[in-house]
Each structure stands twice: as C-alpha cells, then as structure tokens.
Design a protein around this motif. Structure first.
Motif, PDB file in Angstrom:
ATOM      1  N   UNK A 185       0.719  -1.134  -0.066  1.00 22.37           N
ATOM      2  CA  UNK A 185       0.506   0.218  -0.057  1.00 22.37           C
ATOM      3  C   UNK A 185       0.854   1.340   0.179  1.00 22.37           C
ATOM      4  N   UNK A 186       0.222   2.348  -0.227  1.00 27.93           N
ATOM      5  CA  UNK A 186       1.126   3.664  -0.271  1.00 27.93           C
ATOM      6  C   UNK A 186       1.592   4.075   1.016  1.00 27.93           C
ATOM      7  N   UNK A 187       0.570   3.859   1.447  1.00 25.26           N
ATOM      8  CA  UNK A 187       0.836   4.023   3.264  1.00 25.26           C
ATOM      9  C   UNK A 187       2.267   3.926   3.943  1.00 25.26           C
ATOM     10  N   UNK A 188       2.126   2.177   3.004  1.00 27.46           N
ATOM     11  CA  UNK A 188       3.207   1.489   4.242  1.00 27.46           C
ATOM     12  C   UNK A 188       4.347   1.901   3.168  1.00 27.46           C
ATOM     13  N   UNK A 189       4.628   1.861   2.054  1.00 28.06           N
ATOM     14  CA  UNK A 189       5.268   2.406   1.472  1.00 28.06           C
ATOM     15  C   UNK A 189       6.529   3.441   1.489  1.00 28.06           C
ATOM     16  N   UNK A 190       5.800   4.953   2.369  1.00 25.66           N
ATOM     17  CA  UNK A 190       5.971   5.782   2.756  1.00 25.66           C
ATOM     18  C   UNK A 190       7.011   6.071   3.322  1.00 25.66           C
TER      19      UNK A 190
END
Length: 225
Positions: A185-190
């Motif tokens: 997910x984008x949140x985890x990647x961030x």
C-alpha cells in the motif's frame, strides 16, 4: 500494565544453540518461580546471529529493583555462555545488553477481534546511530493516521541497542494476516521510504522482503499464577 525488558546478545546460529538455550530456561522456569520476582512471561527469539530475550513483568524493575528474571541467574549464564555472548561493543555488565525503548504507541480504544490475545511480531534491522528521534517521529506521524487501525495494531514499541533496531508489533488475531497484504500500500511504502535514511536491513545479502526481517520464536513461557 505489563513492563517489558528486551535483552539482545549474539548467539551461535543453529538449532543446537537454540535447543540448549531453550532447555536451560525451560528447566529453571519449571523448577523455580520466576513470578516470585515479578516475571510473568518470557520469549526467546533468534535472528541470524542475534539472541533476543523478551521478559515481561508485573512492575517496573527500575522501581522494584528486581532486575533478574530467575533466582538461578548465574547458573543460567554459565550454561548458555558457549552459545550466547554480549552484543554491544561497549558491554561491561549484564545491564548493557538491555535494549533502550525510544517509542511506544497504542490506540486510545484497542480494536476488537482478539480472542486469544494479540499476535506479537519482532522485526529486526540496523539503525543509524543517533537516529532514534527521527524514527520515532516517522512512526508518530504514521500512527496518528488510519494505518494502525486498518492493521488492527494494539501496540508498537521501538527499541535500539548499539546498531540494532527492534520493532515490537502487536496486532489482533483478525488483522494479523493483513500485514503482508498491506506491504504494497502507498501508506506502508511511505513509511519505508521515510525510514530508509535511518533504518536498513540487518543482513542485506539475505533480505528479499519485509518477512525476512522477522525474528523466530524458539522458546516461550508464561506464569500460571
């Protein structure tokens, strides 16, 4: 409230080392009463050449003065000495093996869904010296958002000792399997991107993905009374 100490040492890799260490603690946990010293739980984990010993207590040992988990502390130390040695370069006494907690978070209202208690995962990496405030800030910003609730996180603790970084994560049973699904997910990647200047793989040569950073439990004990 449960108080936790996390001890980090080096351990000779392999099943023999794990078996000897587990059998030693198993014997003394059965034949003595660690709970008389306030110890209610113990988990031993291995990760590459690391030995991780999580001790749970009913009270803060800094207040009670009961800093040793078993009456037979010296006998245990002698029995596991061929397999377990200090990790920190600055080691002078046993207290130098205790990791420092530098961040803790829990939701105001723990999510429902856990029937047998939270699932605990210990993630191991390397941390840039002095980067603890930056790492704590990054997780503080993330934990203020929706990601922890989405993953059913019931507690997060960050520790460091020398260049070792430990991330203790507790989640409800229902959401435990969701961790792998949310790695993309984008949140985890961030989070991973923000952490990259400060936290890196413990063993870059063997790291293929987040699952390779998880320590393996090889012994667990809980007080029955």
């Amino acid at each position: 409230m449960t108080f936790r100490n996390v001890i980090v040492c080096r351990m000779v890799p392999g099943e023999e080392s794990e078996r000897v260490v587990a059998d030693t603690f198993g014997y003394y946990d059965r034949t003595t009463r660690p709970q008389d010293l306030g110890v209610i739980g113990r988990t031993l984990l291995s990760f590459h050449d690391l030995y991780i010993h999580v001790i749970e207590r009913v009270a803060d040992p800094a207040v009670t003065g009961q800093t040793r988990g078993l009456p037979a502390f010296q006998q245990i130390a002698e029995a596991i000495a061929p397999y377990v040695t200090p990790y920190p370069r600055y080691w002078k006494n046993p207290s130098d093996s205790v990791a420092k907690q530098f961040y803790h978070w829990a939701p105001a209202e723990p999510p429902a869904g856990g029937t047998t208690g939270p699932n605990r995962t210990i993630i191991v990496a390397r941390i840039k010296p002095g980067a603890e405030p930056d790492v704590a800030r990054i997780f503080g910003e993330s934990d203020a958002g929706e990601l922890p609730a989405r993953l059913g996180v019931t507690g997060r603790w960050l520790y460091s000792i020398d260049d070792v970084y430990l991330h203790v994560l507790e989640q409800t049973d229902a959401s435990f399997a969701a961790v792998r699904e949310n790695h993309d997910t984008p949140a985890f990647a961030k989070i991973m991107e923000d952490l990259s200047p400060y936290v890196s793989a413990y063993s870059p040569d063997t790291w293929r993905g987040p699952e390779d950073a998880v320590a393996k439990v090889f012994y667990r004990w809980r007080a029955e009374d």
